[in-house]
Write an enzyme that holds these catalytic residues in place. Structure first.
Site, PDB file in Angstrom:
ATOM      1  N   SER A 172       1.149  -1.137   0.285  1.00  0.00           N
ATOM      2  CA  SER A 172       0.036   0.269  -0.187  1.00  0.00           C
ATOM      3  C   SER A 172       0.672   1.445   0.011  1.00  0.00           C
ATOM      4  O   SER A 172       0.619   2.024   0.659  1.00  0.00           O
ATOM      5  CB  SER A 172      -1.159  -0.318   1.608  1.00  0.00           C
ATOM      6  OG  SER A 172      -0.325  -0.010   1.978  1.00  0.00           O
ATOM      7  N   GLY A 179       3.322   3.204  -5.476  1.00  0.00           N
ATOM      8  CA  GLY A 179       2.441   2.450  -6.289  1.00  0.00           C
ATOM      9  C   GLY A 179       0.964   1.678  -6.325  1.00  0.00           C
ATOM     10  O   GLY A 179       0.485   1.410  -7.016  1.00  0.00           O
ATOM     11  N   VAL A 232       3.349 -11.393   2.863  1.00  0.00           N
ATOM     12  CA  VAL A 232       3.288 -11.380   1.865  1.00  0.00           C
ATOM     13  C   VAL A 232       4.438 -12.538   1.848  1.00  0.00           C
ATOM     14  O   VAL A 232       5.200 -12.331   1.973  1.00  0.00           O
ATOM     15  CB  VAL A 232       2.829 -11.494   0.531  1.00  0.00           C
ATOM     16  CG1 VAL A 232       2.483 -12.313  -0.202  1.00  0.00           C
ATOM     17  CG2 VAL A 232       1.407 -10.414   0.456  1.00  0.00           C
ATOM     18  N   GLU A 273      19.036  15.524   3.391  1.00  0.00           N
ATOM     19  CA  GLU A 273      18.516  15.687   3.878  1.00  0.00           C
ATOM     20  C   GLU A 273      18.608  15.539   4.966  1.00  0.00           C
ATOM     21  O   GLU A 273      18.243  16.403   6.253  1.00  0.00           O
ATOM     22  CB  GLU A 273      16.612  15.616   2.901  1.00  0.00           C
ATOM     23  CG  GLU A 273      16.091  15.935   2.049  1.00  0.00           C
ATOM     24  CD  GLU A 273      14.987  15.425   1.230  1.00  0.00           C
ATOM     25  OE1 GLU A 273      14.400  16.324   0.542  1.00  0.00           O
ATOM     26  OE2 GLU A 273      14.758  14.477   1.860  1.00  0.00           O
ATOM     27  N   ASP A 306       9.149   0.090  -6.738  1.00  0.00           N
ATOM     28  CA  ASP A 306      10.444   0.201  -6.240  1.00  0.00           C
ATOM     29  C   ASP A 306      11.085  -1.282  -6.354  1.00  0.00           C
ATOM     30  O   ASP A 306      12.656  -1.941  -7.151  1.00  0.00           O
ATOM     31  CB  ASP A 306      11.021   0.396  -4.883  1.00  0.00           C
ATOM     32  CG  ASP A 306      10.934   1.753  -5.014  1.00  0.00           C
ATOM     33  OD1 ASP A 306      11.068   2.512  -5.288  1.00  0.00           O
ATOM     34  OD2 ASP A 306      11.806   2.388  -3.562  1.00  0.00           O
TER      35      ASP A 306
HETATM   36  C1  LIG Z   1      13.822   8.524   3.287  1.00  0.00           C
HETATM   37  C2  LIG Z   1      13.256   8.070   1.789  1.00  0.00           C
HETATM   38  C3  LIG Z   1      12.972   9.653   1.320  1.00  0.00           C
HETATM   39  C4  LIG Z   1      12.572   9.290   0.215  1.00  0.00           C
HETATM   40  N1  LIG Z   1      12.103  10.209  -0.438  1.00  0.00           N
HETATM   41  C5  LIG Z   1      11.859  10.647  -2.248  1.00  0.00           C
HETATM   42  C6  LIG Z   1      11.861  12.240  -2.689  1.00  0.00           C
HETATM   43  O1  LIG Z   1      12.132  12.791  -2.170  1.00  0.00           O
HETATM   44  N2  LIG Z   1      11.207  11.708  -3.634  1.00  0.00           N
HETATM   45  C7  LIG Z   1      10.773  10.915  -4.521  1.00  0.00           C
HETATM   46  O2  LIG Z   1      10.311  10.711  -5.296  1.00  0.00           O
HETATM   47  N3  LIG Z   1      10.800   9.850  -3.562  1.00  0.00           N
HETATM   48  C8  LIG Z   1      11.957   9.495  -2.843  1.00  0.00           C
HETATM   49  N4  LIG Z   1      11.728   8.690  -2.062  1.00  0.00           N
HETATM   50  C9  LIG Z   1      11.483   6.794  -3.332  1.00  0.00           C
HETATM   51  C10 LIG Z   1       9.916   6.732  -2.531  1.00  0.00           C
HETATM   52  O3  LIG Z   1       9.176   6.953  -1.096  1.00  0.00           O
HETATM   53  C11 LIG Z   1      10.456   5.057  -2.834  1.00  0.00           C
HETATM   54  O4  LIG Z   1      10.502   5.729  -4.955  1.00  0.00           O
HETATM   55  C12 LIG Z   1       8.090   5.413  -3.425  1.00  0.00           C
HETATM   56  O5  LIG Z   1       7.685   4.986  -2.030  1.00  0.00           O
HETATM   57  C13 LIG Z   1       8.699   2.970  -4.186  1.00  0.00           C
HETATM   58  O6  LIG Z   1       6.887   3.380  -3.324  1.00  0.00           O
HETATM   59  P1  LIG Z   1       6.270   1.593  -4.191  1.00  0.00           P
HETATM   60  O7  LIG Z   1       4.986   1.762  -3.938  1.00  0.00           O
HETATM   61  O8  LIG Z   1       7.430   1.093  -4.760  1.00  0.00           O
HETATM   62  O9  LIG Z   1       7.349   1.313  -2.481  1.00  0.00           O
HETATM   63  P2  LIG Z   1       6.473   1.307  -1.416  1.00  0.00           P
HETATM   64  O10 LIG Z   1       6.388   2.745  -1.097  1.00  0.00           O
HETATM   65  O11 LIG Z   1       7.779   1.495  -0.189  1.00  0.00           O
HETATM   66  O12 LIG Z   1       5.434   0.398  -0.432  1.00  0.00           O
HETATM   67  C14 LIG Z   1       5.698  -0.462  -0.326  1.00  0.00           C
HETATM   68  C15 LIG Z   1       4.370  -1.197   0.460  1.00  0.00           C
HETATM   69  O13 LIG Z   1       4.678  -2.992   0.320  1.00  0.00           O
HETATM   70  C16 LIG Z   1       4.422  -3.267   1.333  1.00  0.00           C
HETATM   71  N5  LIG Z   1       5.468  -4.323   1.683  1.00  0.00           N
HETATM   72  C17 LIG Z   1       6.725  -4.955   1.064  1.00  0.00           C
HETATM   73  N6  LIG Z   1       6.623  -6.165   1.333  1.00  0.00           N
HETATM   74  C18 LIG Z   1       5.661  -6.618   2.022  1.00  0.00           C
HETATM   75  C19 LIG Z   1       5.210  -7.904   2.032  1.00  0.00           C
HETATM   76  N7  LIG Z   1       6.256  -9.117   1.876  1.00  0.00           N
HETATM   77  N8  LIG Z   1       3.609  -8.523   2.333  1.00  0.00           N
HETATM   78  C20 LIG Z   1       3.481  -7.182   2.761  1.00  0.00           C
HETATM   79  N9  LIG Z   1       3.306  -6.295   2.321  1.00  0.00           N
HETATM   80  C21 LIG Z   1       4.397  -5.660   1.670  1.00  0.00           C
HETATM   81  C22 LIG Z   1       5.963  -2.439   2.339  1.00  0.00           C
HETATM   82  O14 LIG Z   1       4.560  -2.260   4.095  1.00  0.00           O
HETATM   83  C23 LIG Z   1       4.723  -0.839   1.962  1.00  0.00           C
HETATM   84  O15 LIG Z   1       4.205  -0.376   2.369  1.00  0.00           O
HETATM   85  C24 LIG Z   1      11.921   8.840  -0.963  1.00  0.00           C
HETATM   86  C25 LIG Z   1      12.310   6.852   0.277  1.00  0.00           C
HETATM   87  C26 LIG Z   1      12.421   7.366   1.259  1.00  0.00           C
HETATM   88  C27 LIG Z   1      12.785   5.484   1.873  1.00  0.00           C
END
Ligand SMILES: Cc1cc2nc3c(=O)[nH]c(=O)nc-3n(C[C@H](O)[C@H](O)[C@H](O)COP(=O)(O)OP(=O)(O)OC[C@H]3O[C@@H](n4cnc5c(N)ncnc54)[C@H](O)[C@@H]3O)c2cc1C
Length: 453
Positions: free
Chosen positions: A26, A29, A93, A186, A324
Site C-alpha cells: 500500500s 505504487g 505476503v 535532507e 521500486d
Molecule cells: C527516506 C526516503 C526519502 C525519499 N524521498 C523521496 C523523494 O523526495 N522523492 C521521491 O520521488 N521519492 C523519494 N523516496 C523514494 C520513494 O519513497 C519510493 O520510490 C516509493 O515509496 C516507492 O513506492 P513503492 O510503492 O514501490 O514502495 P513503497 O512505498 O516502499 O511501498 C511498499 C509497501 O509494500 C509493503 N510490503 C513490502 N513487502 C511486503 C510483504 N512481503 N507483505 C506485505 N506487504 C509488504 C510495505 O509495507 C510498503 O507499504 C524516498 C524514500 C525514502 C526511504
C-alpha cells in the site's frame, strides 16, 4: 468453463463473479493502482504488512521531531473507505504461487491464501548494507516509521547524554550520515538545523551549535543524480549550515562508537560518533526473487525484477510489477515512478477486462525532483527548470503538500511546519521508552558510572 482467452494470454472468466485484482503493497505504487481501479468492474484487494500508506519522503522530518507518524502516514482503510470495490487485508505476503494464482499471507502467525485473476506486486525496497549486515544495529536506516522513531530517539538521547557532561561528550555531539543522496542530504541538513537553530537555548551544560554533522560518501559529489550546478549549490548550502561534507571516503567499519573510513589514496581514518545514519543503499523486496524463480524473469543488481515494457512479468501477463521493485529502462526508485507505474498497471487491467487487446508500454513522464536541505533552502528541477534557495523551497513545500495523502494530514503538517519554520519549535521531540529499550545494549547499560557535571 465460461471463459475467454485474451490475446495477452490472460483468462477472463465470464459469469463467475468480478475479476479479482490483488495488490501487494500500500505504498505509492499499490495505493495509486488501487485508486485508479475505483471505477473499474473489478474486485480489488490491497494487502500490506502495515496498516498504512507511508509518505517516505518526509520520514527524515519524523526522525528530527518536526512531524509525527500520523502526519506522514494514513491508514489504508481510511484512504480507501469510500471505494466500494476495494478491501484491505493486513499481513505479510510470504509466497506468491504463480501456478495456482494465489498469494500466501501470514497475519500474526495465521496463514491464508488469497486467489487472484490479476496481480500487482508493489512491495518496494528495503534498507541494505551490502556485504556488511553488522553495520545495521549501529547505523540506522530510514525506510519505515519504526526506523524514523528509533533514529529520533538516538538523536535526542545523544543530546541528553551531552548535557550530562560525561566523558566522550564530543562523540555524543557528532552525527555521521553515510550516503549523500537526497535522503542523506535532507537528514544531515535537518540535524544541523535542529542543533544550531532549534535547540540553541535548551541545554545548560553545552552549546548545541557545537554539534558536528558529517555527511560521508564514497562518490565525489552530493546528490549524484542531480544536474551538476544543483550538486554544487546543495553542497554550498549544507556547508553554510555547518555540515561537514566528506566526499570520496569509503566507509569500512561501523561500530557503537564511530565510523572507520578509507580515502581515495588509501589513507584510513575514523570519526567518533555515537549517532550514525545509513542512507547508502536499498535492495528490492524479496518477493522479487520469488517471482523470478517461478517465471524465469531476471533480477538486476539491486534485486529488482526486469519487466516487459508494459510492466508485466515475462510469460505471466496477469502479473504486474511496479514501483521500486520494477527494473525498467533504468528508471530511478522514486515516488513518481511508483505512482505512474501503479496507475499504468491498473489501466492495463481495466482495458483487458473491457476486452481491449493490445498491451500498452509504460511511458514515464518525469515531473522533476527536489531535495530540501533546510528551512528556505531546497534544490531541484521542475520540468526543465532548475530551482534553488527560497523559490525552490516554496515549490518543494507545495509539491509535498499536494502529494500527502489525506486532508487531515496536510492540515497537521502545515501547523507543524509553521511551528518549525517561523518559530524555533519542534512539535514532536519526544523520546519513547519503547525505542530507548530497542537500542544496542551498550548504549543503555550503565558502564563506569561517572558523575554528571
Ligand atoms: C527516506 C526516503 C526519502 C525519499 N524521498 C523521496 C523523494 O523526495 N522523492 C521521491 O520521488 N521519492 C523519494 N523516496 C523514494 C520513494 O519513497 C519510493 O520510490 C516509493 O515509496 C516507492 O513506492 P513503492 O510503492 O514501490 O514502495 P513503497 O512505498 O516502499 O511501498 C511498499 C509497501 O509494500 C509493503 N510490503 C513490502 N513487502 C511486503 C510483504 N512481503 N507483505 C506485505 N506487504 C509488504 C510495505 O509495507 C510498503 O507499504 C524516498 C524514500 C525514502 C526511504
Amino acid at each position: 468453463m465460461n471463459a475467454r482467452k485474451h490475446s495477452t494470454g490472460l483468462w477472463l472468466e465470464k459469469g463467475s463473479g468480478p475479476h479479482r485484482v490483488v495488490i501487494v503493497g500500500s505504498g505509492f505504487g499499490g495505493l495509486f493502482a488501487a485508486r485508479a481501479l475505483r471505477r473499474a468492474a473489478v474486485e480489488v484487494t490491497v494487502i500490506d504488512r502495515t496498516n498504512h500508506h507511508l509518505f517516505q519522503p518526509l520520514l527524515y522530518q519524523l526522525a528530527t521531531g518536526v512531524l509525527s507518524e500520523g502526519d506522514i502516514a494514513a491508514p489504508t482503510r481510511d484512504v480507501l473507505h469510500r471505494q466500494a470495490n476495494a478491501r484491505v487485508l493486513l499481513g505479510e505476503v510470504v509466497h506468491i504461487d504463480l501456478g495456482t494464482r494465489e498469494i500466501v499471507l501470514d497475519t500474526l502467525g495465521e496463514r491464508s491464501r488469497v486467489p487472484y485473476d490479476s496481480l500487482i506486486v508493489a512491495s518496494g525496497a528495503r534498507q541494505s548494507y551490502p556485504g556488511h549486515d553488522e553495520f545495521a544495529p549501529h547505523a540506522l536506516g530510514l525506510k519505515t516509521i519504526d526506523d524514523a522513531l528509533k533514529l529520533r530517539d538516538r538523536i535526542f538521547s545523544a543530546l541528553e547524554m551531552a548535557e550530562l557532561g560525561l566523558e566522550r561528550k564530543n562523540a555524543w555531539l557528532t552525527f555521521a550520515v553515510v550516503g549523500a543522496g537526497p535522503t542523506g542530504v535532507e537528514i544531515a541538513g535537518q540535524i544541523a538545523e535542529l542543533a544550531r537553530r532549534t535547540l540553541k537555548r535548551n541545554y545548560r551544560n553545552f552549546d548545541p551549535s557545537r554539534a558536528r554533522v558529517v555527511l560521508l560518501d564514497s562518490r565525489d559529489t552530493v546528490l549524484p543524480t542531480f544536474p551538476e550546478p544543483l550538486q554544487r549549490r546543495a553542497q554550498r548550502d549544507l556547508e553554510h549550515l555547518g555540515v561537514e561534507v566528506w566526499l570520496g571516503r569509503r566507509v569500512t567499519g561501523v561500530d557503537l562508537d564511530g565510523v572507520d573510513l578509507e580515502g581515495p589514496d588509501g589513507a584510513v581514518g575514523r570519526i567518533d560518533a555515537h549517532t550514525k545514519v545509513w542512507a547508502a543503499g536499498v535492495e528490492a523486496s524479496p518477493l522479487g526473487a520469488i517471482l523470478a524463480e517461478q517465471s524465469g524473469a531476471r533480477l538486476d543488481r539491486e534485486g529488482r525484477v526486469k519487466v516487459m515494457p508494459d510492466c508485466t512479468l515475462p510469460a505471466c501477463p496477469e502479473v504486474f510489477v511496479v514501483g521500486d521493485l520494477m527494473a525498467l529502462k533504468k528508471l530511478p526508485g522514486l515516488a513518481d515512478v511508483a505512482m505512474q507505474s501503479g496507475a499504468h498497471a491498473a489501466r492495463q487491467i481495466e482495458r483487458r477486462v473491457q476486452g481491449h487487446d493490445e498491451p500498452e508500454p509504460f511511458v514515464y513522464r518525469d515531473p522533476g525532483q527536489m531535495a530540501a536541505i533546510a528551512r528556505f533552502r531546497a534544490v531541484g528541477w521542475v520540468g526543465r527548470v532548475c530551482v534553488t534557495g527560497l523559490p525552490g523551497w516554496l515549490i518543494w513545500l507545495v509539491v509535498y503538500l499536494t502529494f500527502l495523502t489525506g486532508f487531515k494530514n496536510r492540515l497537521a503538517v502545515i501547523v507543524s511546519w509553521g511551528f518549525a519554520v517561523l518559530g524555533r519549535g519542534r512539535r514532536q521531540p519526544v523520546i519513547t521508552e519503547q525505542h530507548v529499550l530497542a537500542r544496542p545494549r551498550t548504549l543503555t547499560a550503565p558502564q563506569d558510572a561517572t558523575t554528571a557535571r
